[in-house]
Motif scaffolding. Structure first.
Motif, PDB file in Angstrom:
ATOM      1  N   ARG A 214       0.832  -1.198   0.000  1.00  0.00           N
ATOM      2  CA  ARG A 214       0.000   0.000   0.000  1.00  0.00           C
ATOM      3  C   ARG A 214       0.867   1.249   0.000  1.00  0.00           C
ATOM      4  NH1 ARG A 214      -3.858  -1.692   3.572  1.00  0.00           N
ATOM      5  NH2 ARG A 214      -2.512  -1.145   5.293  1.00  0.00           N
ATOM      6  N   GLY A 215       1.922   1.255   0.780  1.00  0.00           N
ATOM      7  CA  GLY A 215       2.849   2.386   0.820  1.00  0.00           C
ATOM      8  C   GLY A 215       3.548   2.608  -0.510  1.00  0.00           C
ATOM      9  N   ALA A 216       3.967   1.521  -1.153  1.00  0.00           N
ATOM     10  CA  ALA A 216       4.627   1.631  -2.458  1.00  0.00           C
ATOM     11  C   ALA A 216       3.648   2.172  -3.492  1.00  0.00           C
ATOM     12  CB  ALA A 216       5.165   0.273  -2.892  1.00  0.00           C
ATOM     13  N   ARG A 217       2.401   1.730  -3.435  1.00  0.00           N
ATOM     14  CA  ARG A 217       1.380   2.209  -4.375  1.00  0.00           C
ATOM     15  C   ARG A 217       1.105   3.692  -4.155  1.00  0.00           C
ATOM     16  NH1 ARG A 217      -0.972   2.711  -8.931  1.00  0.00           N
ATOM     17  NH2 ARG A 217      -3.218   2.804  -8.924  1.00  0.00           N
ATOM     18  N   LEU A 218       1.016   4.128  -2.892  1.00  0.00           N
ATOM     19  CA  LEU A 218       0.798   5.548  -2.602  1.00  0.00           C
ATOM     20  C   LEU A 218       1.978   6.383  -3.087  1.00  0.00           C
ATOM     21  CD1 LEU A 218      -0.824   5.477   0.933  1.00  0.00           C
ATOM     22  CD2 LEU A 218      -1.864   6.247  -1.193  1.00  0.00           C
ATOM     23  N   ALA A 219       3.192   5.916  -2.877  1.00  0.00           N
ATOM     24  CA  ALA A 219       4.373   6.651  -3.342  1.00  0.00           C
ATOM     25  C   ALA A 219       4.359   6.783  -4.853  1.00  0.00           C
ATOM     26  CB  ALA A 219       5.646   5.951  -2.875  1.00  0.00           C
ATOM     27  N   GLU A 220       3.948   5.712  -5.539  1.00  0.00           N
ATOM     28  CA  GLU A 220       3.860   5.751  -6.998  1.00  0.00           C
ATOM     29  C   GLU A 220       2.812   6.768  -7.455  1.00  0.00           C
ATOM     30  OE1 GLU A 220       2.011   2.893 -10.429  1.00  0.00           O
ATOM     31  OE2 GLU A 220       3.121   1.913  -8.808  1.00  0.00           O
ATOM     32  N   LEU A 221       1.662   6.787  -6.789  1.00  0.00           N
ATOM     33  CA  LEU A 221       0.606   7.745  -7.151  1.00  0.00           C
ATOM     34  C   LEU A 221       1.051   9.187  -6.912  1.00  0.00           C
ATOM     35  CD1 LEU A 221      -2.554   5.902  -5.798  1.00  0.00           C
ATOM     36  CD2 LEU A 221      -1.930   6.281  -8.192  1.00  0.00           C
ATOM     37  N   ILE A 222       1.717   9.425  -5.799  1.00  0.00           N
ATOM     38  CA  ILE A 222       2.213  10.769  -5.490  1.00  0.00           C
ATOM     39  C   ILE A 222       3.236  11.203  -6.531  1.00  0.00           C
ATOM     40  CG2 ILE A 222       3.606  12.087  -3.836  1.00  0.00           C
ATOM     41  CD1 ILE A 222       2.146  10.454  -1.627  1.00  0.00           C
ATOM     42  N   GLN A 223       4.113  10.287  -6.900  1.00  0.00           N
ATOM     43  CA  GLN A 223       5.128  10.591  -7.906  1.00  0.00           C
ATOM     44  C   GLN A 223       4.478  10.907  -9.259  1.00  0.00           C
ATOM     45  OE1 GLN A 223       7.945   7.405  -8.502  1.00  0.00           O
ATOM     46  NE2 GLN A 223       9.637   8.863  -8.262  1.00  0.00           N
ATOM     47  N   ARG A 224       3.455  10.148  -9.623  1.00  0.00           N
ATOM     48  CA  ARG A 224       2.761  10.367 -10.892  1.00  0.00           C
ATOM     49  C   ARG A 224       2.062  11.729 -10.908  1.00  0.00           C
ATOM     50  NH1 ARG A 224      -1.503   6.040 -12.195  1.00  0.00           N
ATOM     51  NH2 ARG A 224       0.325   4.725 -12.068  1.00  0.00           N
ATOM     52  N   VAL A 225       1.375  12.077  -9.818  1.00  0.00           N
ATOM     53  CA  VAL A 225       0.692  13.373  -9.742  1.00  0.00           C
ATOM     54  C   VAL A 225       1.707  14.506  -9.779  1.00  0.00           C
ATOM     55  CG1 VAL A 225      -0.665  14.861  -8.212  1.00  0.00           C
ATOM     56  CG2 VAL A 225      -1.366  12.498  -8.593  1.00  0.00           C
ATOM     57  N   SER A 226       2.810  14.327  -9.084  1.00  0.00           N
ATOM     58  CA  SER A 226       3.863  15.341  -9.070  1.00  0.00           C
ATOM     59  C   SER A 226       4.431  15.558 -10.473  1.00  0.00           C
ATOM     60  CB  SER A 226       4.965  14.918  -8.100  1.00  0.00           C
ATOM     61  OG  SER A 226       6.008  15.842  -8.101  1.00  0.00           O
ATOM     62  N   ALA A 227       4.657  14.457 -11.188  1.00  0.00           N
ATOM     63  CA  ALA A 227       5.185  14.563 -12.549  1.00  0.00           C
ATOM     64  C   ALA A 227       4.170  15.249 -13.465  1.00  0.00           C
ATOM     65  CB  ALA A 227       5.541  13.182 -13.087  1.00  0.00           C
ATOM     66  N   GLU A 228       2.893  14.917 -13.300  1.00  0.00           N
ATOM     67  CA  GLU A 228       1.853  15.558 -14.111  1.00  0.00           C
ATOM     68  C   GLU A 228       1.792  17.055 -13.838  1.00  0.00           C
ATOM     69  OE1 GLU A 228      -1.787  13.484 -13.364  1.00  0.00           O
ATOM     70  OE2 GLU A 228      -1.128  11.689 -14.441  1.00  0.00           O
ATOM     71  N   ARG A 229       1.910  17.445 -12.586  1.00  0.00           N
ATOM     72  CA  ARG A 229       1.878  18.871 -12.244  1.00  0.00           C
ATOM     73  C   ARG A 229       3.079  19.607 -12.813  1.00  0.00           C
ATOM     74  NH1 ARG A 229      -0.589  19.502  -6.180  1.00  0.00           N
ATOM     75  NH2 ARG A 229      -2.677  18.821  -6.761  1.00  0.00           N
ATOM     76  N   ARG A 230       4.250  18.975 -12.759  1.00  0.00           N
ATOM     77  CA  ARG A 230       5.429  19.604 -13.344  1.00  0.00           C
ATOM     78  C   ARG A 230       5.232  19.775 -14.833  1.00  0.00           C
ATOM     79  NH1 ARG A 230       8.672  16.190  -9.809  1.00  0.00           N
ATOM     80  NH2 ARG A 230       8.535  14.689 -11.500  1.00  0.00           N
ATOM     81  N   GLY A 231       4.628  18.796 -15.483  1.00  0.00           N
ATOM     82  CA  GLY A 231       4.343  18.876 -16.916  1.00  0.00           C
ATOM     83  C   GLY A 231       3.352  19.989 -17.218  1.00  0.00           C
ATOM     84  N   GLU A 232       2.374  20.189 -16.363  1.00  0.00           N
ATOM     85  CA  GLU A 232       1.384  21.257 -16.552  1.00  0.00           C
ATOM     86  C   GLU A 232       2.018  22.634 -16.362  1.00  0.00           C
ATOM     87  OE1 GLU A 232      -2.434  18.715 -14.916  1.00  0.00           O
ATOM     88  OE2 GLU A 232      -1.857  20.560 -13.934  1.00  0.00           O
ATOM     89  N   GLU A 233       2.927  22.740 -15.404  1.00  0.00           N
ATOM     90  CA  GLU A 233       3.562  24.024 -15.106  1.00  0.00           C
ATOM     91  C   GLU A 233       4.443  24.485 -16.266  1.00  0.00           C
ATOM     92  OE1 GLU A 233       5.609  23.626 -11.428  1.00  0.00           O
ATOM     93  OE2 GLU A 233       3.774  23.345 -10.280  1.00  0.00           O
ATOM     94  N   THR A 234       5.096  23.549 -16.949  1.00  0.00           N
ATOM     95  CA  THR A 234       5.959  23.932 -18.058  1.00  0.00           C
ATOM     96  C   THR A 234       5.164  24.347 -19.280  1.00  0.00           C
ATOM     97  OG1 THR A 234       6.145  21.638 -18.764  1.00  0.00           O
ATOM     98  CG2 THR A 234       7.872  22.478 -17.304  1.00  0.00           C
ATOM     99  N   VAL A 235       3.902  23.880 -19.405  1.00  0.00           N
ATOM    100  CA  VAL A 235       3.051  24.218 -20.540  1.00  0.00           C
ATOM    101  C   VAL A 235       2.589  25.674 -20.429  1.00  0.00           C
ATOM    102  CG1 VAL A 235       0.853  23.714 -21.675  1.00  0.00           C
ATOM    103  CG2 VAL A 235       2.306  21.855 -20.888  1.00  0.00           C
ATOM    104  N   ASP A 236       2.325  26.155 -19.242  1.00  0.00           N
ATOM    105  CA  ASP A 236       1.820  27.527 -19.048  1.00  0.00           C
ATOM    106  C   ASP A 236       2.776  28.557 -19.476  1.00  0.00           C
ATOM    107  OD1 ASP A 236      -0.528  26.618 -18.029  1.00  0.00           O
ATOM    108  OD2 ASP A 236       0.077  26.849 -15.926  1.00  0.00           O
TER     109      ASP A 236
END
Length: 123
Positions: free
Chosen positions: A101-123
């Protein structure tokens, strides 16, 4: 849990981990990575629930649990010889999903973080 049950649980956890590493030869346990996360001992010290985590496929996890349950009498006998307890508790093995469960949560957090970084560079 009382102080005594906690101490007995920690002693059992260390000894079972050592036995699994050095003495148990069941190939089902060797597949994937088996870790003892906790041992909860009943107040009368007659039963110990051994929580294990397993990294691998769900099939390997079920095989590892079957191997651990099959090895329980051997582990109990070895613990009787190794420990200076009047009664060594009966061992019951259960799967602990907390590490997965912890590994899955870390993966989800990492994915959301990467998506946000991708969104920030588009602006």
């Amino acid at each position: 849990m009382t102080m005594r049950t906690t101490r007995v649980g920690e002693l059992l956890r260390a000894e079972i981990a050592e036995l699994l590493l050095r003495e148990v030869k069941d190939p089902r346990i060797g597949r994937g990575m088996v870790t003892i996360t906790e041992v909860q001992v009943s107040p009368d010290l007659r039963r110990a629930v051994v929580y294990v985590s397993h990294l691998g496929t769900s099939e390997e996890r079920e095989e590892a649990l079957a191997g651990l349950r099959h090895s329980a009498p051997f582990l109990h006998r070895e613990l009787v010889h190794r420990l200076s307890l009047r009664n060594v508790p009966e061992l019951v093995f259960r799967f602990d999903p907390s590490i997965e469960r912890g590994a899955r949560l870390a993966e989800l957090i990492q994915r959301v973080s990467a998506e946000r970084r991708g969104e920030e560079t588009v602006d």
